[in-house]
Design an enzyme around this catalytic site. Structure first.
Site, short mmCIF file in Angstrom:
data_model
loop_
_atom_site.label_atom_id
_atom_site.label_comp_id
_atom_site.label_asym_id
_atom_site.label_seq_id
_atom_site.Cartn_x
_atom_site.Cartn_y
_atom_site.Cartn_z
N ARG A 106 0.85 -1.19 0.00
CA ARG A 106 0.00 0.00 0.00
C ARG A 106 0.88 1.24 0.00
NH1 ARG A 106 -4.84 1.84 -1.61
NH2 ARG A 106 -6.20 2.62 0.03
N THR A 379 -9.57 -0.27 -10.27
CA THR A 379 -8.57 -1.09 -9.60
C THR A 379 -8.52 -2.35 -10.44
OG1 THR A 379 -9.05 -0.10 -7.45
CG2 THR A 379 -8.14 -2.31 -7.40
N THR A 397 -3.80 -1.05 -7.61
CA THR A 397 -4.63 0.10 -7.96
C THR A 397 -3.83 1.39 -7.99
OG1 THR A 397 -6.67 1.28 -7.35
CG2 THR A 397 -5.26 0.56 -5.56
N ASP A 421 -8.10 8.17 0.09
CA ASP A 421 -8.57 7.05 0.91
C ASP A 421 -8.33 7.27 2.39
OD1 ASP A 421 -9.76 5.57 -1.02
OD2 ASP A 421 -8.19 4.06 -1.20
N GLY A 470 -13.28 -2.37 -7.40
CA GLY A 470 -14.60 -1.80 -7.18
C GLY A 470 -14.68 -0.82 -6.04
#
Length: 576
Positions: A106, A379, A397, A421, A470
């Site tokens: 991430r 993504t 993504t 995010d 999604g």
């Protein structure tokens, strides 16, 4: 792949939900099952990526080598969804050791990304800064993941596994509809930036279906990673260009933030469901926690005995409660204490069931929305099984369509916009309509909360690798896919299932057109639900499965995405 009519999908979903309380997967275990899969299977969102992965298997590589090749290729052919300027999660199973590991790639927040930096003069969230350009970008993690997986788990050198991606970046590939449509939707942002214009307007106009899209700078960046590993991206020529671009466009990254980026290996989250051993994503993904909550809460009902409206009601109420907990409690476990064991406990699920009225919707506003004393579609996902039984479920993504819209000149690297995010302003929804509080507030080096949910399901008779893109709907896509497998559907039927979704806020059931029949919608509305029963199709689920009883492999690729491909390589052609 041809699309499947939603009227057919609605019937399949009905079968899946009606069947999900029949005998569990352990009920008819045969005396003997195959010890190893009969080859390799790969499902991804683009045929070139699937072919690149299978080519690595032919060359003597394993599932992890194939994962590097697939990921690298998707970074070239799906700039609308992912790339070297983004990040991802890789759930791995090493057959030899029996070990499962979650590779967390991430993105991380730069030091400059304080909550105040994303507020306008009135104190409101500056959505342009949060979603576009250099301030919206976290430090990329995907290149580090490719190097880490290749060096620690693969058999082949990066020069081999990245070769297909380098070739296609240099020679080009045909533009497809989603790439063209995505560019049109983001054109006003993307054409702000010199580097982006150089890539996407190289022939004088935006990409059009059927044209050949070439990215020579991206090929050069991939070559540097292939030859120099981490240093090919996080230091040296590429890093210098990335840092200069962020500064030129008004953002602030430091050389140390880039060079110090590291993936994290984490223990996956595990739970049982009806004879399946489920292995899935831990924080900073919210997916595994939410799956455990939803499935364990809904397990209090015999879903096969419920009519369609009440089955949907139970699932939606379980979704509502899980997404509420996502909002309050979940974040980067390196920075906040996440009560994973409590949230995934069967006892906690029993408590949630006690708050669920079997005949009435619970208004989301009545569920506490403040911290308690306890925490787009654009993504991509791929799933892999090899002949040794190694597994990869990977979701990667750049966040929204074409990420931040910013390409660093000379690199071909399109930066993510994952800063959106974070809970940049507590209680304010992001682009996916989900919000957060202190647990997911930005801090230097912190990883933003994600919904990416790469997952394995294992029973005595079947082994499944599943995942999807999604945005906040990833979790419910995977959930419905798991219910489909539990009902005995094939991989392709699972990939094609119609979709419903609820995420606490906004308080509405989202459903693809045809997923809920009119009578079910009326019954749900009578219970107090708000239903949007005619949304456009969403998601892009990719899954592979090994039937241990018949010793067969199968793959399923989402019919909503015509570029996807699932394929099986028999053992005679697959290295063991």
């Amino acid at each position: 792949m041809r699309s499947i009519p939603l009227t057919f999908l609605a019937r399949v979903l009905s079968v899946a939900l009606l069947s999900c309380a029949t005998l569990p997967a352990t009920a008819k275990t045969p005396a003997k099952v195959a010890a190893h899969p009969p080859g390799a299977a790969i499902a991804s969102a683009h045929s070139l990526a699937t072919e690149a992965g299978l080519d690595m298997i032919r060359k003597g590589g394993n599932a992890f080598d194939a994962a590097v090749a697939v990921s690298g290729m998707l970074s070239v052919v799906e700039p609308v969804s992912s790339g070297l300027g983004g990040g991802g999660f890789f759930l791995l199973h090493d057959a030899k050791s029996g070990r499962d590991v979650f590779v967390d790639a991430r993105e991380t927040a730069p030091e400059s990304a304080t909550p105040a930096a994303f507020l306008d003069a009135k104190g409101d969230l500056d959505r342009d800064r949060a979603q576009n350009g250099p301030w919206s970008a976290g430090i990329p993690g995907l290149p580090a993941a490719l190097v880490h997986i290749a060096q620690k788990y693969g058999r082949l050198p990066l020069s081999t596994t990245l070769a297909p991606a380098i070739r296609i970046a240099r020679d080009g590939f045909p533009v497809y509809a989603r790439l063209e449509k995505g560019y049109a939707s983001r054109r006003s942002v993307m054409e702000r930036y010199r580097g982006t214009r150089e890539v996407f307007l190289s022939d004088g106009d935006p990409p059009k279906v059927g044209e050949t899209f070439r990215q020579p700078d991206l090929a050069r960046t991939l070559e540097l990673i292939a030859t120099r590993g981490r240093d090919g991206f996080y230091t040296g020529e590429t890093a210098t260009r990335l840092l200069a671009t962020v500064k030129e466009e008004g953002g602030r990254w430091t050389p140390a933030e880039l060079s110090n980026y590291r993936v994290r290996e984490r223990a996956p989250l595990r739970f049982d469901y009806r004879g399946w051993k489920v292995t899935t994503a831990p924080p900073p993904s919210s997916g595994g926690v939410a799956l455990a909550e939803i499935l364990q809460t809904a397990s209090g009902w015999d879903l096969a005995k419920l009519d369609p409206a009440h089955r949907t009601h139970v699932l939606v109420e379980a979704m509502r409660r899980a997404y509420r907990d996502r909002t309050i409690y979940l974040g980067d476990p390196d920075f906040v204490k996440v009560p994973v064991s409590r949230l995934t406990s069967p006892d906690y699920a029993a408590g949630l069931r006690a708050t669920l009225h079997p005949e009435k919707a619970t208004p989301s506003e009545l569920l506490p929305g403040q911290p308690a004393p306890l925490e787009d579609d654009e993504t991509t996902h791929f799933s892999i099984i090899d002949a040794q039984g190694n597994l990869v479920s990977a979701t990667q993504t750049v966040n929204l369509t074409y990420g931040s819209g910013l390409v660093a000149p000379g690199t071909g690297v399109l930066l993510n916009n994952e800063m959106d995010d974070f809970a940049l302003k507590p209680g304010t929804a992001n682009a996916f309509g989900v919000m957060g509080f202190e647990a997911n507030a930005p801090k230097a080096g912190k990883r933003m909360l994600s919904s990416m949910t790469p997952t394995f399901m294992d029973s005595p008779g079947k082994l499944v690798v599943i995942g999807a893109p999604g945005g906040s709907r990833i979790i419910t896509e995977v959930l419905l896919g798991m219910l489909g497998y539990d009902a005995g559907l094939s991989a392709q039927q699972v990939a094609a299932l119609p979709r419903i979704h609820h995420q606490w806020m906004p308080d509405v059931i989202s459903a693809e057109a045809g997923a809920l029949d009119p009578a079910t919608v009326r019954a749900l509305e009578a219970m107090g639900h708000r239903v949007n029963a005619a949304e456009s199709a969403w998601g892009n689920l990719q899954t592979v499965a090994w039937d241990k009883r018949g010793n067969t492999l199968e793959g399923g690729t989402d019919p909503r995405n015509p570029t996807g491909k699932a394929d099986v390589l028999p053992v005679a052609s697959a290295a063991k």
